[in-house]
Motif scaffolding. Structure first.
Motif, PDB file in Angstrom:
ATOM      1  N   ALA A   1       0.835  -1.194   0.000  1.00 40.92           N
ATOM      2  CA  ALA A   1       0.000   0.000   0.000  1.00 40.92           C
ATOM      3  C   ALA A   1       0.869   1.242   0.000  1.00 40.92           C
ATOM      4  CB  ALA A   1      -0.923   0.005   1.221  1.00 40.92           C
ATOM      5  N   THR A   2       0.291   2.320  -0.513  1.00 39.43           N
ATOM      6  CA  THR A   2       0.966   3.608  -0.541  1.00 39.43           C
ATOM      7  C   THR A   2       0.146   4.602   0.267  1.00 39.43           C
ATOM      8  OG1 THR A   2       1.902   3.151  -2.709  1.00 39.43           O
ATOM      9  CG2 THR A   2       1.817   5.456  -2.043  1.00 39.43           C
ATOM     10  N   GLY A   3       0.829   5.349   1.117  1.00 41.14           N
ATOM     11  CA  GLY A   3       0.192   6.385   1.910  1.00 41.14           C
ATOM     12  C   GLY A   3       0.792   7.735   1.575  1.00 41.14           C
ATOM     13  N   GLU A   4      -0.007   8.774   1.749  1.00 39.43           N
ATOM     14  CA  GLU A   4       0.444  10.138   1.449  1.00 39.43           C
ATOM     15  C   GLU A   4       0.289  11.028   2.671  1.00 39.43           C
ATOM     16  OE1 GLU A   4      -1.639  11.750  -1.887  1.00 39.43           O
ATOM     17  OE2 GLU A   4      -0.735  10.350  -3.304  1.00 39.43           O
ATOM     18  N   ALA A   5       1.048  12.114   2.665  1.00 37.96           N
ATOM     19  CA  ALA A   5       0.937  13.136   3.704  1.00 37.96           C
ATOM     20  C   ALA A   5       1.430  14.455   3.110  1.00 37.96           C
ATOM     21  CB  ALA A   5       1.764  12.748   4.929  1.00 37.96           C
ATOM     22  N   ALA A   6       1.254  15.510   3.874  1.00 40.15           N
ATOM     23  CA  ALA A   6       1.701  16.852   3.471  1.00 40.15           C
ATOM     24  C   ALA A   6       1.163  17.214   2.085  1.00 40.15           C
ATOM     25  CB  ALA A   6       3.217  16.974   3.531  1.00 40.15           C
ATOM     26  N   ASP A   7      -0.149  17.088   1.945  1.00 39.83           N
ATOM     27  CA  ASP A   7      -0.817  17.428   0.674  1.00 39.83           C
ATOM     28  C   ASP A   7      -0.227  16.683  -0.523  1.00 39.83           C
ATOM     29  OD1 ASP A   7      -2.621  19.200   1.927  1.00 39.83           O
ATOM     30  OD2 ASP A   7      -1.123  20.805   1.852  1.00 39.83           O
ATOM     31  N   GLY A   8       0.154  15.425  -0.301  1.00 38.32           N
ATOM     32  CA  GLY A   8       0.666  14.601  -1.391  1.00 38.32           C
ATOM     33  C   GLY A   8       2.135  14.806  -1.711  1.00 38.32           C
ATOM     34  N   MET A   9       2.795  15.651  -0.959  1.00 40.47           N
ATOM     35  CA  MET A   9       4.216  15.887  -1.233  1.00 40.47           C
ATOM     36  C   MET A   9       5.098  14.743  -0.720  1.00 40.47           C
ATOM     37  SD  MET A   9       4.813  19.985  -0.750  1.00 40.47           S
ATOM     38  CE  MET A   9       4.274  20.059   0.948  1.00 40.47           C
ATOM     39  N   VAL A  10       4.560  13.935   0.176  1.00 40.08           N
ATOM     40  CA  VAL A  10       5.280  12.781   0.723  1.00 40.08           C
ATOM     41  C   VAL A  10       4.453  11.536   0.431  1.00 40.08           C
ATOM     42  CG1 VAL A  10       6.143  11.670   2.812  1.00 40.08           C
ATOM     43  CG2 VAL A  10       6.320  14.157   2.568  1.00 40.08           C
ATOM     44  N   ARG A  11       5.073  10.581  -0.264  1.00 42.03           N
ATOM     45  CA  ARG A  11       4.415   9.303  -0.589  1.00 42.03           C
ATOM     46  C   ARG A  11       5.320   8.167  -0.109  1.00 42.03           C
ATOM     47  NH1 ARG A  11       0.614   8.720  -4.749  1.00 42.03           N
ATOM     48  NH2 ARG A  11       1.742   6.873  -5.452  1.00 42.03           N
ATOM     49  N   VAL A  12       4.703   7.233   0.605  1.00 42.40           N
ATOM     50  CA  VAL A  12       5.435   6.104   1.163  1.00 42.40           C
ATOM     51  C   VAL A  12       4.713   4.822   0.755  1.00 42.40           C
ATOM     52  CG1 VAL A  12       6.015   4.940   3.325  1.00 42.40           C
ATOM     53  CG2 VAL A  12       6.341   7.381   3.122  1.00 42.40           C
ATOM     54  N   THR A  13       5.476   3.830   0.302  1.00 40.05           N
ATOM     55  CA  THR A  13       4.909   2.523  -0.011  1.00 40.05           C
ATOM     56  C   THR A  13       5.499   1.515   0.964  1.00 40.05           C
ATOM     57  OG1 THR A  13       4.700   3.101  -2.345  1.00 40.05           O
ATOM     58  CG2 THR A  13       4.617   0.760  -1.807  1.00 40.05           C
ATOM     59  N   VAL A  14       4.620   0.654   1.498  1.00 38.00           N
ATOM     60  CA  VAL A  14       5.046  -0.386   2.432  1.00 38.00           C
ATOM     61  C   VAL A  14       4.588  -1.746   1.917  1.00 38.00           C
ATOM     62  CG1 VAL A  14       5.033   1.163   4.417  1.00 38.00           C
ATOM     63  CG2 VAL A  14       3.000  -0.199   3.914  1.00 38.00           C
ATOM     64  N   ASP A  15       5.306  -2.794   2.347  1.00 36.44           N
ATOM     65  CA  ASP A  15       4.920  -4.150   1.960  1.00 36.44           C
ATOM     66  C   ASP A  15       3.920  -4.705   2.974  1.00 36.44           C
ATOM     67  OD1 ASP A  15       6.392  -4.961   4.203  1.00 36.44           O
ATOM     68  OD2 ASP A  15       8.007  -5.864   3.039  1.00 36.44           O
ATOM     69  N   ARG A  16       3.613  -5.979   2.853  1.00 39.70           N
ATOM     70  CA  ARG A  16       2.586  -6.604   3.688  1.00 39.70           C
ATOM     71  C   ARG A  16       2.927  -6.596   5.170  1.00 39.70           C
ATOM     72  NH1 ARG A  16       3.706 -12.498   4.538  1.00 39.70           N
ATOM     73  NH2 ARG A  16       5.758 -12.821   3.638  1.00 39.70           N
ATOM     74  N   GLN A  17       4.195  -6.438   5.494  1.00 39.72           N
ATOM     75  CA  GLN A  17       4.607  -6.403   6.891  1.00 39.72           C
ATOM     76  C   GLN A  17       4.848  -4.977   7.385  1.00 39.72           C
ATOM     77  OE1 GLN A  17       7.928  -9.107   6.633  1.00 39.72           O
ATOM     78  NE2 GLN A  17       6.645 -10.819   7.291  1.00 39.72           N
ATOM     79  N   GLY A  18       4.501  -4.000   6.560  1.00 37.90           N
ATOM     80  CA  GLY A  18       4.669  -2.616   6.944  1.00 37.90           C
ATOM     81  C   GLY A  18       6.069  -2.073   6.737  1.00 37.90           C
ATOM     82  N   ARG A  19       6.922  -2.842   6.079  1.00 37.14           N
ATOM     83  CA  ARG A  19       8.297  -2.379   5.818  1.00 37.14           C
ATOM     84  C   ARG A  19       8.291  -1.395   4.655  1.00 37.14           C
ATOM     85  NH1 ARG A  19      10.610  -8.343   5.967  1.00 37.14           N
ATOM     86  NH2 ARG A  19       9.338  -8.317   4.101  1.00 37.14           N
TER      87      ARG A  19
END
Length: 133
Positions: free
Chosen positions: A35-53
């Motif tokens: 999954a991918t999560g965003e913050a700071a109005d989309g300026m920060v995008r993070v993708t994690v695997d099934r274990q949250g890594r």
């Protein structure tokens, strides 16, 4: 051994193999969750695997001008948490058909261990007195 017993054993064995194949497919689906999560109005995008890594981090170049270092670190954490929550929800949705109600959601069980690939039919037949003498 009686033919009807053998037919019943064969039917149960077929059902067992069908359920094992379903669980293997479920395990494969769980292994590919991300999954991918965003913050700071989309300026920060993070993708994690099934274990949250963390598997990917994207920073919009504007983030360096708009956020202080503490705000940037908070945004990365927020995006990570958002992605981890999405992974947990995906896992819950996949598992809701097989997991008992109220089961803890932490971790993914090794579904292949629930139904081993091979087992000794002669031992089962002997246990139930179905093995010819």
């Amino acid at each position: 051994m009686r033919a009807e017993w053998q037919a019943h054993i064969d039917e149960l064995l077929g059902q067992y193999r069908e359920q094992r194949d379903k669980l293997k497919g479920l395990q494969d689906r769980l292994a590919t969750i991300e999954a991918t999560g965003e913050a700071a109005d989309g300026m920060v995008r993070v993708t994690v695997d099934r274990q949250g890594r963390l598997t990917a981090l994207e920073l919009d170049p504007r983030v360096y001008r708009k956020l202080a270092s503490t705000e940037l670190s908070e945004a990365v954490l927020e995006a990570s948490n958002n992605a981890a929550e999405d992974v947990a929800e995906q896992t819950r949705q996949i598992m809701e058909d097989v997991a008992p109600a109220g089961a803890p959601g932490g971790g993914i069980p090794d579904l292949g261990k629930l139904l081993p690939e091979k087992f000794d039919m002669d031992s089962i037949r002997e246990h139930y007195g179905l093995l010819g003498k």
